[in-house]
Design a protein around this motif. Sequence first.
Motif, PDB file in Angstrom:
ATOM      1  N   VAL A   1      12.166   5.111  -1.694  1.00 34.96           N
ATOM      2  CA  VAL A   1      12.566   3.770  -2.109  1.00 34.96           C
ATOM      3  C   VAL A   1      11.922   2.746  -1.178  1.00 34.96           C
ATOM      4  O   VAL A   1      11.938   2.908   0.046  1.00 34.96           O
ATOM      5  N   MET A   2      11.326   1.693  -1.754  1.00 39.18           N
ATOM      6  CA  MET A   2      10.652   0.666  -0.969  1.00 39.18           C
ATOM      7  C   MET A   2      11.210  -0.700  -1.364  1.00 39.18           C
ATOM      8  O   MET A   2      11.255  -1.033  -2.546  1.00 39.18           O
ATOM      9  N   ALA A   3      11.652  -1.453  -0.388  1.00 37.85           N
ATOM     10  CA  ALA A   3      12.212  -2.779  -0.648  1.00 37.85           C
ATOM     11  C   ALA A   3      11.095  -3.782  -0.901  1.00 37.85           C
ATOM     12  O   ALA A   3      10.092  -3.809  -0.198  1.00 37.85           O
ATOM     13  N   MET A   4      11.267  -4.611  -1.927  1.00 37.21           N
ATOM     14  CA  MET A   4      10.329  -5.673  -2.252  1.00 37.21           C
ATOM     15  C   MET A   4      11.130  -6.941  -2.510  1.00 37.21           C
ATOM     16  O   MET A   4      12.315  -6.878  -2.827  1.00 37.21           O
ATOM     17  N   SER A   5      10.476  -8.089  -2.377  1.00 37.54           N
ATOM     18  CA  SER A   5      11.186  -9.353  -2.540  1.00 37.54           C
ATOM     19  C   SER A   5      10.516 -10.227  -3.579  1.00 37.54           C
ATOM     20  O   SER A   5       9.296 -10.403  -3.570  1.00 37.54           O
TER      21      SER A   5
ATOM     22  N   ASN B   1       0.840  -1.184   0.000  1.00 40.78           N
ATOM     23  CA  ASN B   1       0.000   0.000   0.000  1.00 40.78           C
ATOM     24  C   ASN B   1       0.877   1.237   0.000  1.00 40.78           C
ATOM     25  O   ASN B   1       1.558   1.537   0.971  1.00 40.78           O
ATOM     26  N   THR B   2       0.854   1.992  -1.110  1.00 43.43           N
ATOM     27  CA  THR B   2       1.744   3.134  -1.256  1.00 43.43           C
ATOM     28  C   THR B   2       1.061   4.451  -0.912  1.00 43.43           C
ATOM     29  O   THR B   2       1.597   5.506  -1.160  1.00 43.43           O
ATOM     30  N   THR B   3      -0.147   4.410  -0.349  1.00 44.26           N
ATOM     31  CA  THR B   3      -0.845   5.624  -0.006  1.00 44.26           C
ATOM     32  C   THR B   3      -0.014   6.479   0.945  1.00 44.26           C
ATOM     33  O   THR B   3       0.544   5.987   1.908  1.00 44.26           O
ATOM     34  N   ASN B   4       0.086   7.768   0.650  1.00 37.08           N
ATOM     35  CA  ASN B   4       0.793   8.750   1.461  1.00 37.08           C
ATOM     36  C   ASN B   4       2.311   8.586   1.436  1.00 37.08           C
ATOM     37  O   ASN B   4       3.010   9.247   2.194  1.00 37.08           O
TER      38      ASN B   4
ATOM     39  N   ILE C   1       8.809   5.039  -5.546  1.00 37.01           N
ATOM     40  CA  ILE C   1       7.442   5.523  -5.494  1.00 37.01           C
ATOM     41  C   ILE C   1       7.362   6.870  -6.200  1.00 37.01           C
ATOM     42  O   ILE C   1       8.086   7.810  -5.847  1.00 37.01           O
ATOM     43  N   LYS C   2       6.495   6.958  -7.208  1.00 35.91           N
ATOM     44  CA  LYS C   2       6.250   8.232  -7.896  1.00 35.91           C
ATOM     45  C   LYS C   2       4.747   8.397  -8.053  1.00 35.91           C
ATOM     46  O   LYS C   2       4.084   7.527  -8.616  1.00 35.91           O
ATOM     47  N   ASP C   3       4.212   9.485  -7.505  1.00 33.11           N
ATOM     48  CA  ASP C   3       2.774   9.763  -7.580  1.00 33.11           C
ATOM     49  C   ASP C   3       1.943   8.597  -7.049  1.00 33.11           C
ATOM     50  O   ASP C   3       0.906   8.241  -7.603  1.00 33.11           O
ATOM     51  N   GLY C   4       2.432   7.968  -5.970  1.00 30.88           N
ATOM     52  CA  GLY C   4       1.686   6.888  -5.336  1.00 30.88           C
ATOM     53  C   GLY C   4       1.749   5.568  -6.071  1.00 30.88           C
ATOM     54  O   GLY C   4       1.056   4.630  -5.715  1.00 30.88           O
ATOM     55  N   GLN C   5       2.596   5.463  -7.101  1.00 25.97           N
ATOM     56  CA  GLN C   5       2.713   4.222  -7.863  1.00 25.97           C
ATOM     57  C   GLN C   5       4.112   3.636  -7.736  1.00 25.97           C
ATOM     58  O   GLN C   5       5.079   4.350  -7.483  1.00 25.97           O
ATOM     59  N   ILE C   6       4.192   2.332  -7.936  1.00 22.41           N
ATOM     60  CA  ILE C   6       5.461   1.620  -7.841  1.00 22.41           C
ATOM     61  C   ILE C   6       6.139   1.575  -9.209  1.00 22.41           C
ATOM     62  O   ILE C   6       5.519   1.219 -10.205  1.00 22.41           O
TER      63      ILE C   6
ATOM     64  N   SER D   1       6.865   1.288 -14.756  1.00 22.41           N
ATOM     65  CA  SER D   1       5.745   1.093 -13.843  1.00 22.41           C
ATOM     66  C   SER D   1       5.427  -0.404 -13.787  1.00 22.41           C
ATOM     67  O   SER D   1       6.003  -1.206 -14.535  1.00 22.41           O
ATOM     68  N   LEU D   2       4.485  -0.788 -12.930  1.00 22.58           N
ATOM     69  CA  LEU D   2       4.123  -2.206 -12.841  1.00 22.58           C
ATOM     70  C   LEU D   2       3.602  -2.724 -14.174  1.00 22.58           C
ATOM     71  O   LEU D   2       3.910  -3.845 -14.581  1.00 22.58           O
ATOM     72  N   ARG D   3       2.812  -1.917 -14.884  1.00 21.77           N
ATOM     73  CA  ARG D   3       2.334  -2.337 -16.202  1.00 21.77           C
ATOM     74  C   ARG D   3       3.499  -2.451 -17.181  1.00 21.77           C
ATOM     75  O   ARG D   3       3.536  -3.343 -18.023  1.00 21.77           O
ATOM     76  N   GLY D   4       4.465  -1.544 -17.061  1.00 17.34           N
ATOM     77  CA  GLY D   4       5.652  -1.625 -17.907  1.00 17.34           C
ATOM     78  C   GLY D   4       6.495  -2.848 -17.592  1.00 17.34           C
ATOM     79  O   GLY D   4       7.016  -3.513 -18.489  1.00 17.34           O
ATOM     80  N   CYS D   5       6.612  -3.166 -16.294  1.00 20.43           N
ATOM     81  CA  CYS D   5       7.343  -4.368 -15.875  1.00 20.43           C
ATOM     82  C   CYS D   5       6.674  -5.611 -16.448  1.00 20.43           C
ATOM     83  O   CYS D   5       7.350  -6.541 -16.918  1.00 20.43           O
ATOM     84  N   HIS D   6       5.344  -5.634 -16.393  1.00 23.69           N
ATOM     85  CA  HIS D   6       4.611  -6.785 -16.912  1.00 23.69           C
ATOM     86  C   HIS D   6       4.850  -6.950 -18.405  1.00 23.69           C
ATOM     87  O   HIS D   6       5.046  -8.070 -18.901  1.00 23.69           O
TER      88      HIS D   6
END
Length: 281
Positions: free
Chosen positions: A14-18, A5-8, A28-33, A91-96
């Motif tokens: 930078v957010m770590a993901m696995s 949840n990237t709200t706020n 995070i840019k404009d609330g998106q990953i 973006s996530l859609r770009g990653c996909h």
Amino acid sequence: MSHYNTTNKANNEVMAMSFNGHTLQSIIKDGQIWMTASDLAKALSYKNSKSVTNLFNANSSEFTSGMTMVTESVTNGINGSKRKMAIRIFSLRGCHLIAMFARTKVAKDFRKWVLDILDREVSTPAIEQPPAITDADWVRYSRSMTIPEMAQLTGHTEQQVINALHKVLGSKVPTTSPAPVMTPEMQYALDQFWGFIATQDIKALNHSHKPHELAISIPEVYELAEPWQLPDTSLLYKALRLSTTPRFYRANAVIASERTNRSRRVWIFIKSFGQTAIAKV
């Protein structure tokens, strides 16, 4: 696995993901990953970001500005100085989409992982309809994705996808196919899922404000369970569409959650009148 949840969250945080044993540093840019080409290469088991860059360059016409951009990154230079450099992020859609072109062994698993994250995203304002998809988007999706995959990625129903493809491509898209069959494996997956739901507080899982509906976030359910308690999502998504009690109504709908008052992507089921939500489990 990280919390999605990237709200706020502030821009450029930078957010770590696995994924698959790799730690990925998302932006995070404009609330998106967004992910860098370097981390995307790591996730897809490429040696370096050049492979991702080559995939993008070979298929650049397939990407929109909402899928990729060039941004500045600040790195440590000589004697502690700061050096700015331009990097491409997705973006996530770009990653996909990059993963659709990739031919590595983990590309399929990565695509599923990205779609699961998209399911978890709740940072966009509450809306009644899925976001608009351009004609170019539909043409691009039709080249490499199935109708269920397009529905899951865009948040549309499968019938909406079929209608959009018919309009854009100018040719009839088959809307009839042999009725799906509930295999023993699918029935077991369905029983396993609703059996787990029956052990939980239904009110705490239901995002719908309508008394006859169950609106459930599938990723939210999986966060509550141990790995052995629920089936593989690829099998479950097929089985849930054949659910009769409660009856399947809509997949990947974006609604304003009754519980959080924020938008949530959910699967919607219709309760049996005069019965509890999970009457037959």
